[in-house]
Design a protein around this motif. Sequence first.
Motif, PDB file in Angstrom:
ATOM      1  N   THR A 143      -1.151  -1.783   5.330  1.00 37.14           N
ATOM      2  CA  THR A 143      -1.754  -0.478   5.094  1.00 37.14           C
ATOM      3  C   THR A 143      -0.664   0.499   4.682  1.00 37.14           C
ATOM      4  O   THR A 143       0.535   0.231   4.829  1.00 37.14           O
ATOM      5  N   GLY A 144      -1.083   1.644   4.165  1.00 36.44           N
ATOM      6  CA  GLY A 144      -0.101   2.648   3.772  1.00 36.44           C
ATOM      7  C   GLY A 144       0.752   3.101   4.938  1.00 36.44           C
ATOM      8  O   GLY A 144       1.969   3.267   4.808  1.00 36.44           O
ATOM      9  N   GLN A 145       0.117   3.305   6.103  1.00 33.49           N
ATOM     10  CA  GLN A 145       0.863   3.726   7.287  1.00 33.49           C
ATOM     11  C   GLN A 145       1.854   2.647   7.709  1.00 33.49           C
ATOM     12  O   GLN A 145       2.997   2.948   8.076  1.00 33.49           O
ATOM     13  N   GLU A 146       1.438   1.366   7.677  1.00 32.58           N
ATOM     14  CA  GLU A 146       2.332   0.271   8.045  1.00 32.58           C
ATOM     15  C   GLU A 146       3.514   0.190   7.095  1.00 32.58           C
ATOM     16  O   GLU A 146       4.655  -0.042   7.522  1.00 32.58           O
ATOM     17  N   ASN A 147       3.265   0.384   5.801  1.00 33.20           N
ATOM     18  CA  ASN A 147       4.355   0.375   4.820  1.00 33.20           C
ATOM     19  C   ASN A 147       5.372   1.469   5.114  1.00 33.20           C
ATOM     20  O   ASN A 147       6.586   1.256   5.043  1.00 33.20           O
ATOM     21  N   ARG A 148       4.881   2.649   5.473  1.00 29.98           N
ATOM     22  CA  ARG A 148       5.790   3.767   5.753  1.00 29.98           C
ATOM     23  C   ARG A 148       6.624   3.487   7.003  1.00 29.98           C
ATOM     24  O   ARG A 148       7.829   3.783   7.033  1.00 29.98           O
TER      25      ARG A 148
END
Length: 679
Positions: free
Chosen positions: A343-348
Amino acid sequence: MSKQARHLYEFGPFRLDATERLLLRNGQAVSITPKAFDLLLVLVENSGHLLEKEELMRRLWSDSFVEEANLSYNVFALRKALRDSNGDDRYIDTVPRRGYRFVGQVREVVEAGADLIVQEHSKSHIVVEQEEEERAGNGETLGTGKTQDIAAPPRRRFAFPGYGRLVTSWEDSAPQWRLGAVAATALLIITGLAAAFSYFRATSKPKPTAIAAPVRSIAVLPFKPLSSDSNDAYLGLGMADTLITKLSSINQIIVRPTSAVRKYTDPGQDPLKAGREQLVDAVLDSSIQRSGERMRVTVRLLDVRNGSPLWATTCDENCSASIFELQDSISERVAASLVMKLTGQENRLVAKRYTESPDAYHSYIMGLYYFPKWREEGFDKSVDYFKQAIDKDPNYALAYAGLAEAWGLKAVRGGSPAAEIWPQSRVLAQRALEIDPTLAQAHNALGEVELYWDWDLPAAEKEFQLAIELNPSYAMPHQLYASCLQMTGRFDEAIAQRKRAIEIDPLDVITNSQAAQTFCLARQYDQAIKQAQVVIEMKPRFADAHQALGSAYLLEGMYYRAIAEFQEAERLAELQKGATGPAASSLLGYAYAKAGKMAEARKILRELKRITEKRYVSPYFFAVLLTGLGDKDQAFEWLQKACDERSNQIIRAKVDPMLDSLRTDPRFPKLLRCIGLAP
């Protein structure tokens, strides 16, 4: 065609196939190691009989010399494999200091006349084993000792070399495959890297390839130093911790915490053995070698289930100024090899850095290295290094959180008055959250302050829930959340949190021992005894486990067993300079009093008072001992003193069975209101 008799044992939902060396639960294969299978077979074959530890070790390791811990670990693994949906093990009974007994009802079955058919399917060699279908009528015997209704379909087993056995069944002769989802990774030559990672000469990149099952759990081992530089040992643990922090942000996998893997620092450590001990699907095995300003880092991601490499790479450049880029690249590649899409949050979070200062980072990992060394000199070094990290980078949120947790752990262990520790721990946790509101460690540290110092249980619960949400693989907030829940009697929820913490870090003796203590507070003494015995099997010289076992024996009225366990806990705490000594002493005095040995109990009371001349002892421990002696007036005086000092232990007063004889006294509701708990 060939014929082969098969010897089976059935108990509960399990079937143990001695011939095929296969354990099934409700028809589904259960993954256990070969040695654990051997142990289970011996126990089942001798169901109902006590098998001494020496006999079991002789049977299982007849050609080698091993320590008793090997047996304890395999018993622990079996218990985990055999647990029911409630997490209870109903099959293996421990006889303290002697051995084990299989207590489940066992049905022995022999099947004969199975046909073996060898087929080729694609490039995998498949063995199909089909039971004879010759049935003359309903309930006719198939082979020896096996009955089957005429309408029952034949059952087949598929063996894939290297992946164990998968079991399926047929309805109306139509196969229903249950092979599960298949995940994949392989080696791929990287033709180009981003300029930010130009130093990182990776030789491979993840690529789908068939593996036994998706990777759901991973252990990141400390990077092994291949040089004589002692600093590499600290760097190796620090590298692992950084990757653990990054990978723990991925909700789709469970990552063993740093506390679980720090013991695997030996360069000769077998990574697959470590992975099996940690009960994970994959293990990240890495090494560091430095020569001057040059560094070589080799990283391998291995499938623990079959030993195959999922991904590997090497950095062989001047990496001294690029340690953070190196960590970023490794974590991103490992994540890509385990999860199809982040997810975008996991990538960040995977790409997140907490400092850009190599000096601050070095001080932080030194503090981390000394963090669990809870003799006084180890604690002092840990605190000093965390402070150095903050001095070198005043915006290093992880260092603030690490220092806050270090102070908090010392307070919880009873080493200092609460007033000397919790206020500064709060300041540190709040500063960490000002810098980074998404830092799970900081929310955990703040929740600990609100639990033990503010006695604000709703606020503490909120912080622990936030920490768990931000880092699902972080065991400590589950432990503290359980402590928060149990203080008001929410034992079902507390036990669920204890079990979740154990799932995250199954071999941590503190986590397992705290579960035994929760069972005691919940008045589930049989479960407390079983859980404490499991911990003692894992680490016989662990004082907290003996104290928990003694508490359960005491509350069950087995006073002399309790006395023996408290004496052992007291002895071990003194040898190891642990903080549990006064707690064990107070419980020993309580047990003496209940056993009618008043002189011995009062002697311990005098000894505890002498100890206070040299070190801090919580007033709560005096209150417990005096309660056992039946001196209610003095017990309430010490409880009030514990309340005035905001002693950590006082918040368990509402549920502590040791204080049951005080509950009908009108002073007890007043005490509970003093600590913010309704009577």
